[in-house]
Enzyme design. Structure first.
Site, short mmCIF file in Angstrom:
data_model
loop_
_atom_site.label_atom_id
_atom_site.label_comp_id
_atom_site.label_asym_id
_atom_site.label_seq_id
_atom_site.Cartn_x
_atom_site.Cartn_y
_atom_site.Cartn_z
N LYS A 11 -5.14 9.87 2.77
CA LYS A 11 -5.91 9.12 3.68
C LYS A 11 -7.06 9.77 4.38
O LYS A 11 -6.75 10.97 4.75
CB LYS A 11 -5.00 8.55 4.50
CG LYS A 11 -5.50 7.65 5.72
CD LYS A 11 -6.31 6.65 5.16
CE LYS A 11 -5.59 5.51 4.11
NZ LYS A 11 -6.56 4.58 3.55
N ARG B 205 1.02 -1.07 0.09
CA ARG B 205 -0.07 0.07 0.15
C ARG B 205 0.78 1.19 -0.17
O ARG B 205 2.20 1.19 0.12
CB ARG B 205 -1.05 -0.02 1.10
CG ARG B 205 -0.15 -0.28 2.57
CD ARG B 205 -0.73 0.15 3.70
NE ARG B 205 -0.41 1.68 3.49
CZ ARG B 205 0.69 2.57 3.80
NH1 ARG B 205 1.90 1.89 3.97
NH2 ARG B 205 0.55 4.02 3.36
N ARG C 12 -7.12 -0.59 -7.20
CA ARG C 12 -7.49 0.22 -6.39
C ARG C 12 -7.32 1.55 -7.09
O ARG C 12 -6.47 1.84 -8.10
CB ARG C 12 -6.37 0.69 -5.20
CG ARG C 12 -6.23 -0.40 -4.23
CD ARG C 12 -5.48 -0.16 -2.74
NE ARG C 12 -6.14 0.77 -2.08
CZ ARG C 12 -5.53 1.24 -0.95
NH1 ARG C 12 -4.31 1.26 -0.82
NH2 ARG C 12 -6.46 1.93 -0.18
N ASP D 24 -2.26 10.91 -2.16
CA ASP D 24 -2.39 9.80 -3.36
C ASP D 24 -2.78 10.40 -4.70
O ASP D 24 -2.52 9.90 -5.62
CB ASP D 24 -3.49 8.92 -2.91
CG ASP D 24 -3.28 8.13 -1.63
OD1 ASP D 24 -3.09 8.57 -0.50
OD2 ASP D 24 -2.95 6.97 -2.00
#
Ligand code: MRU
Length: 351
Positions: A251, A49, A92, A240
């Protein structure tokens, strides 16, 4: 005790090896995938991740996948790489680094129509190795640029994990802290535990302890209290996906921290490589935000912590408006407001 650290995800003898991040901090397990399906599952379940690490994993996934296929021509290689990219990209949706790396892999062979299939497979492998090497260098550059902003004795709040476990081996937000440590500065870190999957409490705490950095874990709802007490000099987090105007997906919980930081007049920094900027999106409204399984909220370690049948809202990310961000720390230098102009200019430059 200090653990000898491997990279987060790497290639070894025909397999993708990785630190299984779902097992940390209790167990340090090196796992491996020999099929692209297993790698997809490792990404989906957050065994691997963090945006830059997802880029590395996706590139290695293409190498893994193409080895199991038997294309006979350049056209068939291109079709297979396209199929692998679509498949890996479905794991994802939010971290743009994953799509950036897949686009790089496609481009690496697109212009090689006269090469043999073996040469094309080798070109894909070399591109994945280049993406890894660039990640190593990029994170160290972010660290070096960011370190200049950190004062000896600073106490820094971070959220989730934007450290070596989220990249090949060094980190973005935590890369700034490692660089400050290497420069001889004494830094202390508060790590939000980061519900629901606890990347801060499990991963950031683990890797900072391993590096001898003073780290204190807090529950996410404790940040305001610490700020009000004057205990936080700066907030530094990763990203991200960053839209052209600077709106930033990171997040879930990052946006709340940015609001708190603004209220308490604390600088709020985003540390991210240029591969995290998505200039195709004008602003954060069109960043795709991953929604995850309700069980991540209703269960904990297999125990039920909310009624099984209750409705749950579980986005993995939120979008922080650019107006709450003080600066971006990137591998191309620091980006100050006004972000729309300065991001465009910095991303057009070579560093
Ligand atoms: O769901 P995760 O654990 O992949 O989310 C990771 C983050 O939000 C990180 O802060 C981000 O990817 C930056 S990593 C350098």
């Amino acid at each position: 005790m200090t653990q000898r650290l491997t990279p987060t995800v790497w290639w070894n003898d025909g397999q993708v090896k990785y630190i299984d991040q779902t097992r940390l901090p209790c167990e340090h397990v090196i796992a491996s995938c020999d099929t692209v399906e297993l790698l997809w599952e490792a990404i989906r379940t957050l065994k691997i991740r963090g945006a830059p690490a997802l880029g590395v994993a996706a590139a290695l996934g293409v190498v893994l996948g193409i080895r199991s296929l038997e294309p006979a021509t350049h056209k068939e290689v291109m079709n297979d790489v396209e199929g692998l990219a679509t498949y890996l990209g479905s794991a994802r949706p939010t971290a743009v680094n994953l799509f950036w790396a897949l686009a790089r892999m496609k481009k690496a062979v697109a212009g090689l129509a006269t090469r043999t299939v073996d040469e094309l497979k080798e070109a894909l492998f070399q591109e994945a190795m280049l993406i890894i090497e660039e990640d190593r260098q990029t994170c160290r550059l972010i660290g070096r640029y960011g370190e200049g902003l950190i004062a000896d004795g600073d106490s820094i709040l971070t959220h989730c994990n934007a450290g070596r476990l989220a990249t090949y081996d060094y980190g973005t937000a935590l890369g700034v802290i490692y660089s400050a440590q290497e420069a001889g500065k004494k830094i202390s870190v508060y790590a939000d535990e980061t519900r629901p999957l606890l990347q801060g409490g499990r991963l950031t705490a683990w890797e900072l302890l391993n590096s001898g950095i003073d780290v204190t874990v807090i529950c996410d709802n404790m940040a305001a209290d610490l700020m009000a007490r004057g205990k936080i000099a700066k907030v530094i987090v990763g990203a991200d996906r960053i839209a052209a105007n600077g709106d930033t997906a990171n997040k879930i919980g990052t946006y709340g921290l940015a609001v708190l930081a603004r209220f308490h007049a604390i600088p709020f920094y985003i540390a991210a490589p240029s591969s995290t900027f998505d200039l195709t999106l004008a602003d954060g409204a069109s960043i795709p935000v991953e929604q995850r399984d309700k069980k991540e909220v209703t269960e904990f370690g297999g125990a039920c912590i909310a009624p099984e049948s209750v409705a749950v809202y579980n986005p993995a990310f939120d979008v922080t408006p650019h107006t709450l961000i003080s600066i971006f720390i990137t591998d191309r230098g620091i980006i100050h407001p006004p972000f729309a102009e300065n991001i465009k200019e910095k991303m057009a430059s070579s560093g």
